[in-house]
Design a protein around this motif. Structure first.
Motif, short mmCIF file in Angstrom:
data_model
loop_
_atom_site.label_atom_id
_atom_site.label_comp_id
_atom_site.label_asym_id
_atom_site.label_seq_id
_atom_site.Cartn_x
_atom_site.Cartn_y
_atom_site.Cartn_z
N ILE A 117 0.77 -1.24 0.12
CA ILE A 117 0.24 0.11 -0.36
C ILE A 117 0.35 1.18 -0.34
CG2 ILE A 117 -1.81 0.90 0.75
CD1 ILE A 117 -2.86 -1.39 1.99
N GLU A 118 0.39 2.42 -0.91
CA GLU A 118 1.02 3.53 -0.88
C GLU A 118 0.07 4.64 -0.76
OE1 GLU A 118 2.67 6.39 -3.89
OE2 GLU A 118 3.71 4.41 -4.33
N ALA A 170 -9.21 -0.79 4.19
CA ALA A 170 -10.23 -0.91 3.53
C ALA A 170 -9.22 -1.65 2.00
CB ALA A 170 -9.61 0.55 3.30
N ALA A 171 -8.35 -1.80 1.69
CA ALA A 171 -7.00 -2.05 1.10
C ALA A 171 -8.23 -4.25 0.64
CB ALA A 171 -5.75 -2.34 1.13
N LEU A 172 -7.91 -4.11 2.06
CA LEU A 172 -8.62 -6.03 1.86
C LEU A 172 -9.97 -5.82 1.73
CD1 LEU A 172 -6.92 -7.48 5.65
CD2 LEU A 172 -6.79 -7.18 3.08
N LYS A 173 -11.19 -4.62 2.19
CA LYS A 173 -12.55 -5.05 2.05
C LYS A 173 -12.60 -4.45 0.79
CE LYS A 173 -16.48 -1.99 3.26
NZ LYS A 173 -17.42 -1.36 4.03
N ASP A 174 -12.33 -3.64 0.04
CA ASP A 174 -12.64 -3.28 -1.59
C ASP A 174 -11.70 -4.04 -2.48
OD1 ASP A 174 -13.41 -0.72 -0.87
OD2 ASP A 174 -11.38 0.04 -0.64
N ASN A 175 -10.62 -5.10 -1.83
CA ASN A 175 -10.67 -6.19 -3.13
C ASN A 175 -10.85 -7.46 -2.41
OD1 ASN A 175 -8.41 -4.92 -4.96
ND2 ASN A 175 -7.71 -3.74 -3.33
#
Length: 547
Positions: free
Chosen positions: A35-36, A95-100
């Motif tokens: 993540i960036e 958010a990264a886990l949920k969105d993907n």
């Protein structure tokens, strides 16, 4: 024109605020997430942090909410930066886990102490996360299932009579040497990693494999048969890495058994007193009741065998890899589900105890297969839209309470505390899923020996993977320990930062109170001066106002 300028600005601002996320495979059921976080989002988070701090901080010389940011940064910069960094890490990873649509097992393992919140530019970090296995279900309609052909014979009934006599018999002290199927009372001492634990007056049943204290011993009968009261026997046990007791999991344990008493089982006599005690007229009525119960048991065995056929079909058709650390973590849940299944089937108390001893020492491949079955059944339940209803759970509790001879409400309370209520719902759901598949299955009767041989071969397949799984489990457990220590260090660091902020706020609060007192003194002196001017008398010079 004004509107045309604002719209692109808002659009650009939205793009800037998006994190750059990259997800790659990192092994079986494991993904690597990079993540960036853009600098604009970091600046916004810092602005919000200092704005909240400004509203609540008491700074000497400034009214509440009026302190300049440069002063807040000087006093609270380190603590505020840490809090902003941790919040950004947490929000971005979630958010990264949920969105993907990453179906994670457990929490992200982020090494936050290695991540710096930059003064300029983006903040980059990465972590690994264990995920649910991804697979496709095979054909579920019209599968071929074999059913064992079973019948109750006179020999079965007579064997049940003998078993009943033993079950209602009594353990009586005996002299002489220990024999197979005897019971001993012993003090068991377990030693591992330099630590020792003593279990006094532990009951040990002399069988080829059984518990001594808290560990399972193979060839237990060879160790103890022939010994007598007063003797001490020792052995060493290699505890499996998926053992239910974490204290001894994967360790070499030295076992010392000091024999205190030896007992032998004396079967109950089939006399008039016994028949009156169990509420029947004679031996013929006893055999009739036992035959009916046997027939019901055989029907359950046939149903269980067909359900196992379905499980074997699904396990054989689906290739599923699992990270070893998940297997170790889930071993206790597997044990609970097996216990729940036996209760649901109405197993006898002594049979449950005997099976639980074996299940506690379940091998690596059995734990893997059980976990695979859980994920597969979860997918089947989603496909069919099957869940356990409240009515079914209440029925299960009532049935289990009857077998255990306790009140249903008391059993429900106990199951809610120990987590077995949720396990019961999963067990009910699994049975409903399998029975749904059996509705369209093509069933043929076969000899029980043939079916038993088939099931034995299916159970032996995972043994080839046991060695590799064992090695991966050890590595995974070491990694899990390191991750846990990192989390503990992070929590301590946050606690220290919060305490520093609290101490700083208290100091500011004291300074503010002093400033308020000084202001009151100035006001009082000014009033006195005005009063003196009116009276034509000189007044005491007011003190200098402190900032």
């Amino acid at each position: 024109m004004a509107k045309e300028k604002k719209e692109p600005q808002a659009e650009t601002e939205t793009k800037i605020k998006e994190n750059i996320v990259k997800i790659t495979e990192a092994g079986p059921c494991k993904k690597k997430v990079s993540i960036e976080i853009p600098p604009e989002k970091i600046s916004k988070a810092l602005d919000e942090q200092y704005e909240d701090l400004r509203k609540n901080a008491l700074v000497s010389g400034f009214r509440k909410g009026r302190a300049p940011r440069r002063l807040l940064e000087k006093r609270y910069g380190k603590e505020s930066t840490l809090q902003v960094k941790l919040k950004l890490l947490m929000d971005a990873s979630e958010a990264a886990l949920k969105d993907n649509n990453v179906e994670a097992i457990g929490e992200p393992n982020i090494e936050h102490e290695k991540v710096e919140l930059p003064e300029k530019g983006p903040m980059k970090f990465e972590f690994e996360i264990e995920t649910r296995p991804d697979f496709t279900l095979p054909q579920l309609e019209g599968i071929e299932v074999e059913k064992p052909k079973l019948e109750v014979t006179d020999e079965h009934v007579q064997q049940d009579v003998l078993e009943l006599q033993k079950r209602m018999g009594t353990w009586r002290p005996k002299d002489g040497k220990i024999a197979l199927d005897d019971q001993i009372v012993a003090d068991v001492t377990l030693k591992a990693d330099g630590e020792s634990e003593k279990i006094a007056n532990s009951e040990i049943y002399i069988r080829p494999r059984g518990f001594a204290g808290k560990v399972v011993i193979d060839d237990l009968d060879k160790l103890l048969v022939g010994a007598k009261a007063g003797d001490t026997k020792t052995t060493t046990v290699d505890v499996p890495p998926t053992f239910f007791e974490e204290k001894y999991r994967g360790k070499k344990v030295q076992v010392e058994i000091k024999i205190n008493d030896v007992k032998a089982l004396v079967p109950v006599e089939l006399n008039e007193e016994f028949f009156k005690r169990v509420g029947i007229a004679d031996i013929n009525e006893l055999k009739t009741n036992l035959r009916k119960r046997n027939e019901q048991n055989l029907q359950r065995q046939q149903q269980d065998a067909m359900r196992q056929e379905v499980r074997n079909y699904l396990l054989g058709k689906i290739t599923l890899d699992l990270p070893a650390d998940v297997v170790a973590d889930q071993s206790s849940h597997i044990l609970q589900r097996q216990y729940t299944r036996m209760l649901l089937q109405g197993a006898k108390a002594e049979d449950i105890k005997k099976q639980m001893e074996q299940l506690k020492a379940s091998s690596q491949e059995q734990a893997v297969e059980s976990l695979k079955a859980f994920f597969i059944m979860d997918a089947v339940a989603k496909k069919f839209g099957i869940e356990a209803t409240d009515e079914e759970i209440n029925g299960y509790i009532a049935q289990a309470a009857m077998y255990r001879q306790v009140r249903p409400e008391k059993l429900r309370e106990q199951m809610s505390r120990d987590g077995s209520l949720a396990e019961a719902a999963l067990e009910i759901r699994e049975i409903k899923c399998i029975d749904k598949i059996l509705e369209t299955a093509k069933i043929t009767e076969v000899a029980p020996e043939k079916l038993a041989e088939k099931h034995a071969k299916a159970a032996a397949k995972p043994a080839k993977k046991a060695s590799a799984e064992h090695h991966r489990t050890e590595k995974a457990e070491e990694k899990a320990d390191r991750a846990e220590k990192k989390v503990e260090r992070a929590e301590k660091e946050v606690d220290r930062a919060e305490k520093k902020v609290e101490r700083a706020e208290k100091k500011v609060e004291k300074a503010e109170k002093k400033a308020e007192k000084a202001e009151k003194a100035v006001d009082k002196a000014e009033k006195a001066e005005k009063k003196a001017d009116k009276a034509g008398k000189p007044a005491r010079k007011p003190p200098t106002k402190k900032k």
